[in-house]
Design a protein around this motif. Structure first.
Motif, PDB file in Angstrom:
ATOM      1  N   VAL A 128      -4.193   8.022  10.403  1.00 55.13           N
ATOM      2  CA  VAL A 128      -2.868   7.878  11.010  1.00 55.13           C
ATOM      3  C   VAL A 128      -1.878   7.370   9.967  1.00 55.13           C
ATOM      4  O   VAL A 128      -0.760   7.880   9.841  1.00 55.13           O
ATOM      5  CB  VAL A 128      -2.926   6.922  12.232  1.00 55.13           C
ATOM      6  N   LEU A 129      -2.291   6.363   9.184  1.00 52.44           N
ATOM      7  CA  LEU A 129      -1.413   5.799   8.160  1.00 52.44           C
ATOM      8  C   LEU A 129      -1.113   6.815   7.060  1.00 52.44           C
ATOM      9  O   LEU A 129       0.014   6.898   6.578  1.00 52.44           O
ATOM     10  CB  LEU A 129      -2.022   4.529   7.571  1.00 52.44           C
ATOM     11  N   ALA A 153      -4.066  -4.112  14.760  1.00 54.81           N
ATOM     12  CA  ALA A 153      -3.026  -5.038  14.301  1.00 54.81           C
ATOM     13  C   ALA A 153      -2.872  -4.958  12.784  1.00 54.81           C
ATOM     14  O   ALA A 153      -1.746  -4.954  12.268  1.00 54.81           O
ATOM     15  CB  ALA A 153      -3.359  -6.469  14.725  1.00 54.81           C
ATOM     16  N   ARG A 154      -3.989  -4.873  12.051  1.00 49.52           N
ATOM     17  CA  ARG A 154      -3.918  -4.711  10.591  1.00 49.52           C
ATOM     18  C   ARG A 154      -3.234  -3.389  10.225  1.00 49.52           C
ATOM     19  O   ARG A 154      -2.425  -3.322   9.293  1.00 49.52           O
ATOM     20  CB  ARG A 154      -5.314  -4.758   9.976  1.00 49.52           C
ATOM     21  N   GLY A 155      -3.577  -2.348  10.952  1.00 50.08           N
ATOM     22  CA  GLY A 155      -2.967  -1.039  10.709  1.00 50.08           C
ATOM     23  C   GLY A 155      -1.466  -1.063  10.957  1.00 50.08           C
ATOM     24  O   GLY A 155      -0.691  -0.477  10.201  1.00 50.08           O
ATOM     25  N   GLU A 156      -1.047  -1.789  12.010  1.00 47.56           N
ATOM     26  CA  GLU A 156       0.383  -1.880  12.315  1.00 47.56           C
ATOM     27  C   GLU A 156       1.132  -2.660  11.237  1.00 47.56           C
ATOM     28  O   GLU A 156       2.265  -2.315  10.885  1.00 47.56           O
ATOM     29  CB  GLU A 156       0.594  -2.522  13.689  1.00 47.56           C
ATOM     30  N   LYS A 157       0.496  -3.711  10.703  1.00 46.73           N
ATOM     31  CA  LYS A 157       1.130  -4.470   9.613  1.00 46.73           C
ATOM     32  C   LYS A 157       1.314  -3.584   8.389  1.00 46.73           C
ATOM     33  O   LYS A 157       2.364  -3.605   7.735  1.00 46.73           O
ATOM     34  CB  LYS A 157       0.295  -5.702   9.250  1.00 46.73           C
ATOM     35  N   GLU A 158       0.279  -2.807   8.081  1.00 45.90           N
ATOM     36  CA  GLU A 158       0.373  -1.909   6.931  1.00 45.90           C
ATOM     37  C   GLU A 158       1.445  -0.835   7.180  1.00 45.90           C
ATOM     38  O   GLU A 158       2.204  -0.483   6.276  1.00 45.90           O
ATOM     39  CB  GLU A 158      -0.974  -1.247   6.660  1.00 45.90           C
ATOM     40  N   LEU A 210       4.822  -2.249   6.419  1.00 48.63           N
ATOM     41  CA  LEU A 210       5.069  -2.326   4.973  1.00 48.63           C
ATOM     42  C   LEU A 210       5.447  -0.960   4.405  1.00 48.63           C
ATOM     43  O   LEU A 210       6.364  -0.843   3.584  1.00 48.63           O
ATOM     44  CB  LEU A 210       3.839  -2.886   4.255  1.00 48.63           C
ATOM     45  N   VAL A 211       4.733   0.067   4.852  1.00 46.56           N
ATOM     46  CA  VAL A 211       5.012   1.425   4.386  1.00 46.56           C
ATOM     47  C   VAL A 211       6.409   1.857   4.828  1.00 46.56           C
ATOM     48  O   VAL A 211       7.182   2.420   4.046  1.00 46.56           O
ATOM     49  CB  VAL A 211       3.934   2.405   4.928  1.00 46.56           C
ATOM     50  N   ARG A 263       7.472   6.173  12.301  1.00 44.11           N
ATOM     51  CA  ARG A 263       6.779   4.897  12.529  1.00 44.11           C
ATOM     52  C   ARG A 263       6.414   4.754  14.009  1.00 44.11           C
ATOM     53  O   ARG A 263       5.298   4.359  14.335  1.00 44.11           O
ATOM     54  CB  ARG A 263       7.662   3.726  12.106  1.00 44.11           C
ATOM     55  N   ARG A 264       7.330   5.074  14.906  1.00 44.56           N
ATOM     56  CA  ARG A 264       7.066   4.948  16.333  1.00 44.56           C
ATOM     57  C   ARG A 264       5.888   5.829  16.757  1.00 44.56           C
ATOM     58  O   ARG A 264       5.011   5.405  17.494  1.00 44.56           O
ATOM     59  CB  ARG A 264       8.312   5.311  17.152  1.00 44.56           C
TER      60      ARG A 264
END
Length: 184
Positions: A5-6, A153-158, A161-162, A133-134
């Protein structure tokens, strides 16, 4: 799964930044830039064709662009397309083999109008990045049942940042273009 996803979001955001930079390059400054003319559509045997595919371009002087058509039969069509192109106001003339397009000096008022246009394009690009992003955030939320809340939650933080990095890239390109437009 989260990394997919990222990675997709990063790729789409990168393309959005590149599209913004391309849009910025199509807004003219005081100089004749071949990028201004690349996307002008020429009626070539009944088909709208970008000028970049029909002719070679170089600028021998700061405000003059020399256009050499690959097919000499398209000379008049190219000349007509450049003369009628919006936001250029170029003076066009040909000597039978090449077309010379001379851009007029920009007035202070016209420069400010171009800055507004560039800012609007920059804002549109930022909106598209936020939409990416959404979508990625929705995709991450859908994965909560499979990977757990902490990983999401970690994925959302990354993802944040992106997103910030790509919006900053658009801001930098916007500042450079504004400085270039206001430079006399």
């Amino acid at each position: 799964m989260i990394s997919d996803v990222l990675a997709e979001a990063k790729d789409k955001m990168h393309k959005s930044v590149e599209a913004a930079k391309d849009d910025f390059s199509n807004v003219r400054t005081g100089r004749a830039n071949p990028a201004l003319f690349q996307k002008i559509l020429v009626d070539y045997y009944g088909t709208p064709t970008p000028l970049g595919q029909l002719a070679g371009m170089n600028n021998p002087e700061a405000r003059t662009l020399m256009i050499t058509p690959y097919d000499k039969g398209s000379l008049k069509d190219i000349e007509r397309a450049i003369a009628t192109a919006p936001n250029l106001g170029a003076n066009v003339g040909n000597d039978g083999t090449v077309i010379r397009a001379t851009l007029p000096e920009l007035t202070e008022e016209r420069r400010r109008e171009f800055v507004k246009i560039v800012r609007a394009k920059g804002e549109d690009s930022k909106v598209s990045i936020r939409n990416i992003r959404r979508k990625a955030k929705d995709d991450l939320d859908a994965l909560k049942t499979e990977v757990g809340d902490d990983e999401v939650a970690r994925g959302e933080k990354e993802l944040e940042l992106v997103t910030k990095a790509h919006i900053d890239a658009i801001e930098d390109a916007l500042k450079k273009k504004e400085a270039e437009l206001l430079e006399v």
